[in-house]
Design a protein around this motif. Structure first.
Motif, PDB file in Angstrom:
ATOM      1  N   MET A 188      33.549 -14.057 -22.368  1.00  0.00           N
ATOM      2  CA  MET A 188      33.041 -14.779 -23.523  1.00  0.00           C
ATOM      3  C   MET A 188      32.676 -13.804 -24.636  1.00  0.00           C
ATOM      4  O   MET A 188      32.113 -12.747 -24.373  1.00  0.00           O
ATOM      5  N   GLU A 189      32.989 -14.190 -25.850  1.00  0.00           N
ATOM      6  CA  GLU A 189      32.591 -13.439 -27.040  1.00  0.00           C
ATOM      7  C   GLU A 189      31.197 -13.921 -27.422  1.00  0.00           C
ATOM      8  O   GLU A 189      31.046 -14.967 -28.054  1.00  0.00           O
ATOM      9  N   LEU A 190      30.165 -13.183 -27.017  1.00  0.00           N
ATOM     10  CA  LEU A 190      28.794 -13.635 -27.244  1.00  0.00           C
ATOM     11  C   LEU A 190      28.434 -13.688 -28.717  1.00  0.00           C
ATOM     12  O   LEU A 190      27.498 -14.383 -29.102  1.00  0.00           O
ATOM     13  N   ALA A 191      29.186 -12.996 -29.569  1.00  0.00           N
ATOM     14  CA  ALA A 191      28.957 -13.082 -31.009  1.00  0.00           C
ATOM     15  C   ALA A 191      29.224 -14.495 -31.507  1.00  0.00           C
ATOM     16  O   ALA A 191      28.748 -14.887 -32.576  1.00  0.00           O
ATOM     17  N   LEU A 192      29.991 -15.282 -30.748  1.00  0.00           N
ATOM     18  CA  LEU A 192      30.310 -16.660 -31.123  1.00  0.00           C
ATOM     19  C   LEU A 192      29.380 -17.668 -30.461  1.00  0.00           C
ATOM     20  O   LEU A 192      29.660 -18.866 -30.472  1.00  0.00           O
ATOM     21  N   LEU A 193      28.274 -17.195 -29.876  1.00  0.00           N
ATOM     22  CA  LEU A 193      27.358 -18.066 -29.144  1.00  0.00           C
ATOM     23  C   LEU A 193      26.908 -19.241 -30.018  1.00  0.00           C
ATOM     24  O   LEU A 193      26.444 -19.046 -31.138  1.00  0.00           O
ATOM     25  N   SER A 194      27.114 -20.438 -29.495  1.00  0.00           N
ATOM     26  CA  SER A 194      26.767 -21.656 -30.225  1.00  0.00           C
ATOM     27  C   SER A 194      26.664 -22.801 -29.218  1.00  0.00           C
ATOM     28  O   SER A 194      27.024 -22.656 -28.043  1.00  0.00           O
ATOM     29  N   SER A 195      26.226 -23.947 -29.692  1.00  0.00           N
ATOM     30  CA  SER A 195      26.170 -25.111 -28.810  1.00  0.00           C
ATOM     31  C   SER A 195      27.586 -25.546 -28.406  1.00  0.00           C
ATOM     32  O   SER A 195      27.795 -26.031 -27.304  1.00  0.00           O
ATOM     33  N   GLU A 196      28.577 -25.329 -29.304  1.00  0.00           N
ATOM     34  CA  GLU A 196      29.970 -25.650 -28.976  1.00  0.00           C
ATOM     35  C   GLU A 196      30.479 -24.776 -27.836  1.00  0.00           C
ATOM     36  O   GLU A 196      31.204 -25.237 -26.957  1.00  0.00           O
ATOM     37  N   MET A 197      30.091 -23.488 -27.842  1.00  0.00           N
ATOM     38  CA  MET A 197      30.508 -22.584 -26.762  1.00  0.00           C
ATOM     39  C   MET A 197      29.890 -23.033 -25.447  1.00  0.00           C
ATOM     40  O   MET A 197      30.571 -23.087 -24.421  1.00  0.00           O
ATOM     41  N   ALA A 198      28.618 -23.359 -25.468  1.00  0.00           N
ATOM     42  CA  ALA A 198      27.945 -23.818 -24.243  1.00  0.00           C
ATOM     43  C   ALA A 198      28.613 -25.078 -23.712  1.00  0.00           C
ATOM     44  O   ALA A 198      28.819 -25.214 -22.501  1.00  0.00           O
ATOM     45  N   ALA A 199      28.984 -25.995 -24.590  1.00  0.00           N
ATOM     46  CA  ALA A 199      29.659 -27.219 -24.162  1.00  0.00           C
ATOM     47  C   ALA A 199      31.032 -26.897 -23.566  1.00  0.00           C
ATOM     48  O   ALA A 199      31.447 -27.516 -22.578  1.00  0.00           O
ATOM     49  N   ALA A 200      31.736 -25.933 -24.149  1.00  0.00           N
ATOM     50  CA  ALA A 200      33.047 -25.529 -23.636  1.00  0.00           C
ATOM     51  C   ALA A 200      32.924 -24.950 -22.232  1.00  0.00           C
ATOM     52  O   ALA A 200      33.715 -25.269 -21.342  1.00  0.00           O
ATOM     53  N   VAL A 201      31.929 -24.107 -22.025  1.00  0.00           N
ATOM     54  CA  VAL A 201      31.710 -23.519 -20.697  1.00  0.00           C
ATOM     55  C   VAL A 201      31.405 -24.617 -19.688  1.00  0.00           C
ATOM     56  O   VAL A 201      31.907 -24.593 -18.564  1.00  0.00           O
ATOM     57  N   ALA A 202      30.621 -25.603 -20.086  1.00  0.00           N
ATOM     58  CA  ALA A 202      30.265 -26.704 -19.182  1.00  0.00           C
ATOM     59  C   ALA A 202      31.488 -27.539 -18.796  1.00  0.00           C
ATOM     60  O   ALA A 202      31.492 -28.163 -17.729  1.00  0.00           O
ATOM     61  N   ARG A 203      32.530 -27.550 -19.619  1.00  0.00           N
ATOM     62  CA  ARG A 203      33.743 -28.318 -19.305  1.00  0.00           C
ATOM     63  C   ARG A 203      34.715 -27.561 -18.403  1.00  0.00           C
ATOM     64  O   ARG A 203      35.687 -28.147 -17.911  1.00  0.00           O
ATOM     65  N   MET A 204      34.497 -26.285 -18.154  1.00  0.00           N
ATOM     66  CA  MET A 204      35.443 -25.496 -17.372  1.00  0.00           C
ATOM     67  C   MET A 204      35.681 -26.038 -15.958  1.00  0.00           C
ATOM     68  O   MET A 204      36.832 -26.066 -15.511  1.00  0.00           O
ATOM     69  N   PRO A 205      34.665 -26.469 -15.204  1.00  0.00           N
ATOM     70  CA  PRO A 205      34.948 -27.011 -13.863  1.00  0.00           C
ATOM     71  C   PRO A 205      35.862 -28.236 -13.891  1.00  0.00           C
ATOM     72  O   PRO A 205      36.741 -28.375 -13.040  1.00  0.00           O
ATOM     73  N   ARG A 206      35.687 -29.114 -14.878  1.00  0.00           N
ATOM     74  CA  ARG A 206      36.570 -30.294 -14.989  1.00  0.00           C
ATOM     75  C   ARG A 206      37.989 -29.879 -15.364  1.00  0.00           C
ATOM     76  O   ARG A 206      38.947 -30.532 -14.953  1.00  0.00           O
ATOM     77  N   TYR A 207      38.126 -28.826 -16.142  1.00  0.00           N
ATOM     78  CA  TYR A 207      39.450 -28.297 -16.497  1.00  0.00           C
ATOM     79  C   TYR A 207      40.120 -27.699 -15.260  1.00  0.00           C
ATOM     80  O   TYR A 207      41.307 -27.891 -15.017  1.00  0.00           O
ATOM     81  N   ALA A 208      39.349 -26.966 -14.458  1.00  0.00           N
ATOM     82  CA  ALA A 208      39.894 -26.252 -13.307  1.00  0.00           C
ATOM     83  C   ALA A 208      40.311 -27.178 -12.173  1.00  0.00           C
ATOM     84  O   ALA A 208      41.312 -26.917 -11.498  1.00  0.00           O
ATOM     85  N   GLY A 209      39.583 -28.254 -11.953  1.00  0.00           N
ATOM     86  CA  GLY A 209      39.837 -29.136 -10.812  1.00  0.00           C
ATOM     87  C   GLY A 209      41.285 -29.568 -10.658  1.00  0.00           C
ATOM     88  O   GLY A 209      41.907 -29.314  -9.616  1.00  0.00           O
ATOM     89  N   PRO A 210      41.864 -30.225 -11.664  1.00  0.00           N
ATOM     90  CA  PRO A 210      43.262 -30.652 -11.534  1.00  0.00           C
ATOM     91  C   PRO A 210      44.239 -29.485 -11.380  1.00  0.00           C
ATOM     92  O   PRO A 210      45.245 -29.609 -10.687  1.00  0.00           O
ATOM     93  N   LEU A 211      43.942 -28.363 -12.003  1.00  0.00           N
ATOM     94  CA  LEU A 211      44.827 -27.195 -11.871  1.00  0.00           C
ATOM     95  C   LEU A 211      44.814 -26.667 -10.438  1.00  0.00           C
ATOM     96  O   LEU A 211      45.850 -26.271  -9.909  1.00  0.00           O
ATOM     97  N   GLU A 212      43.641 -26.674  -9.815  1.00  0.00           N
ATOM     98  CA  GLU A 212      43.549 -26.250  -8.417  1.00  0.00           C
ATOM     99  C   GLU A 212      44.253 -27.246  -7.502  1.00  0.00           C
ATOM    100  O   GLU A 212      44.954 -26.843  -6.575  1.00  0.00           O
ATOM    101  N   GLU A 213      44.086 -28.526  -7.758  1.00  0.00           N
ATOM    102  CA  GLU A 213      44.708 -29.554  -6.917  1.00  0.00           C
ATOM    103  C   GLU A 213      46.225 -29.444  -6.917  1.00  0.00           C
ATOM    104  O   GLU A 213      46.862 -29.653  -5.882  1.00  0.00           O
ATOM    105  N   ARG A 214      46.827 -29.124  -8.037  1.00  0.00           N
ATOM    106  CA  ARG A 214      48.290 -29.021  -8.084  1.00  0.00           C
ATOM    107  C   ARG A 214      48.801 -27.608  -7.832  1.00  0.00           C
ATOM    108  O   ARG A 214      50.009 -27.376  -7.855  1.00  0.00           O
ATOM    109  N   GLY A 215      47.896 -26.659  -7.568  1.00  0.00           N
ATOM    110  CA  GLY A 215      48.304 -25.310  -7.195  1.00  0.00           C
ATOM    111  C   GLY A 215      48.587 -24.374  -8.350  1.00  0.00           C
ATOM    112  O   GLY A 215      49.071 -23.261  -8.140  1.00  0.00           O
TER     113      GLY A 215
END
Length: 90
Positions: A9-36
């Motif tokens: 992460m580029e901490l110079a870009l720290l914002s509420s949008e960045m925090a929200a993006a990080v929080a969405r990473m598990p939902r992004y990863a799930g389907p990618l892991e399921e399909r390999g």
């Protein structure tokens, strides 16, 4: 084709949008892991980011998956192609 993708992460870009993006990473990863497409995910201890191993059919597919990542606009990426190592050298 397997790739080790390390993102930080580029901490110079720290914002509420960045925090929200990080929080969405598990939902992004799930389907990618399921399909390999993602075969392993790791946190980088003592850093803000991760190390993911992708197994994709092409460079273009990897590029597309990275661009779809919620943290794409907030992270710096290092992409390393991986090659199988034979068990025995003849």
């Amino acid at each position: 084709m397997k790739f080790l993708v390390m993102w930080r992460m580029e901490l110079a870009l720290l914002s509420s949008e960045m925090a929200a993006a990080v929080a969405r990473m598990p939902r992004y990863a799930g389907p990618l892991e399921e399909r390999g497409s993602v075969i392993a995910r790791y946190h980088l201890v003592g850093q803000h980011g991760g190390a993911w191993i992708y197994d994709v059919g092409s460079n273009e597919e990897l590029e597309r998956l990275l661009a779809m990542s919620p943290v794409y606009n907030f992270a710096r990426y290092e992409v390393h192609p991986l090659a199988e190592m034979p068990d025995q050298v003849s």
